[in-house]
Motif scaffolding. Structure first.
Motif: not given
Lengths: 249, 148
Positions: A119-122, B94, B96, B121-122
């Motif tokens: 979801t966040w990418g991390t 990302p 999202l 970052l989402a």
């Protein structure tokens, strides 16, 4: 106000006898709720419009994060009872609940990381919510090792109880971190004063999981407290009687 | 309550209040440093040094996303409804990432006031909605999945 019940529950013998049936009930109910909640949450609850199916880890992440904080709250209250009323059972509770609390906190951190990646990418970011939860995990570990490092039992109890009281300041920080500071973690979906910002068919299985998690804690902590009480009271007549009845001796 | 217990309870309360106050003062002193990201308003106001690695967060301005058809390069604006900052990023965004959604870009501010991001970052909000509900709301004439 009548306080006899309070003192009765402080007696190891009374506690051991009264919780015998309770343990089974907690274990049984927890099993049912966790199975129902998991199946419902993973298979039948609708997916989220933005996150799709990855949101389903919510059903483990949120209950474990809530429980991890509740356990610490319970430990701190118990620590006060132990310090002020010198109640042995309260100290035993703190000591047996700490490893459960640490495991549940770890579960919240790990499921959070697994959720964060898609979801966040991390996996991880040092924002206030994540960092304060990691600190909570270390506080749990600190309490466990503090207890183990002190030879004298009463001193160990007192030291861990004080550590709990010091550690309690982290709880409001975790809770309000998402409101006080800018974080990557989103604010709470469930608030006491407002309706949840989630459809009912999504949060109902979550609530079942949450109750299941609480019952699991109740079950696990009672099992551990009971064995601790038996160990501690092994030379008393009532334990001997109990074991004879169970045909262990 | 017996006097001895009362005294012990007072000590416990004193300890908790003391530690709590100390922590509150420490957190107040650290206030700014505990934020994960700078808002566009802060960046526009010049609170951010150029060339230093920062995190910039805000909502992606609808209609501002420009993607290079030949590469993974993308450019978009973020806002907090006070300031607007352009972010340039080359890489996979990302899942999202969407217009109107919150993001956090890790990168540095250039002299042209554009943040060149190494990572995006989402940020997702606290609202969850099944697709059917979103569709029903949309049919009723209200935008679904809005997040501020």
């Amino acid at each position: 106000m009548n306080w006899t019940w309070f003192h009765k529950w402080g007696s190891p013998k009374w506690f051991f006898q009264k919780t015998e049936a309770l343990v089974l009930w907690f274990g049984f109910l927890c099993l049912i709720l966790l199975v129902v909640g998991t199946v419902w949450g993973l298979a039948f609850a609708p997916e989220d419009i933005k996150q799709g199916n990855s949101f389903r880890i919510f059903y483990i992440h949120v209950p474990s994060a809530i429980l991890a904080q509740s356990i610490f709250m319970a430990m701190a209250i118990s620590a006060v009872v132990g310090l002020v009323w010198r109640m042995k059972l309260a100290h035993i509770f703190v000591q047996v609940a700490a490893p459960i609390g640490a495991s549940i906190t770890l579960l919240a951190l790990v499921t959070g990381a697994i959720w964060g990646k898609p979801t966040w990418g991390t996996w991880w970011v040092w924002d206030a919510r994540l960092t304060s939860t990691l600190i909570q995990f270390f506080i749990y570990l600190g309490i466990i090792s503090l207890y183990q490092s002190i030879e004298n039992r009463d001193t160990a109890y007192k030291a861990t109880a004080i550590a709990c009281l010091v550690g309690i300041v982290n709880l409001p920080i975790i809770k309000f971190s998402v409101n006080w500071w800018k974080t990557l973690h989103q604010p709470a979906t469930f608030k006491l004063t407002e309706a949840p910002s989630m459809a009912a068919e999504m949060w109902v299985p979550g609530l079942i999981m949450l109750v299941g998690f609480y019952l699991f804690f109740a079950f696990a902590v009672l099992v551990r407290m009971r064995s601790e009480v038996l160990e501690r009271e092994k030379r008393t007549a009532w334990v001997r009687e109990y074991l004879e009845k169970k045909n262990v001796l | 309550m017996r006097p001895i217990r009362k005294r012990r309870l007072q000590l416990v309360v004193l300890l908790v209040v003391g530690v709590g106050t100390t922590m509150a003062i420490a957190l107040l002193a650290l206030q700014e440093n505990l934020n994960l990201f700078y808002s566009p308003a802060q960046i526009v106001a010049g609170e951010v040094e150029q060339g230093v690695k920062i995190r910039a967060g805000g909502l992606v301005v609808p209609g501002s996303v420009k993607r290079d058809p030949d590469s993974l390069a993308a450019e978009f604006q973020v806002t907090d409804y006070t300031g607007y900052v352009t972010i340039r990023y080359t890489g996979i965004l990302p899942d999202l990432f969407a217009e109107g959604e919150g993001i956090i870009a890790i990168g540095s501010l250039g002299s042209d006031m554009v943040v060149t991001a190494e990572q995006v970052l989402a940020k997702h909000d606290e609202n969850y909605m099944p697709p059917e509900v979103a569709r029903a709301i949309e049919e009723a004439g209200h935008p679904a999945g809005t997040s501020l």
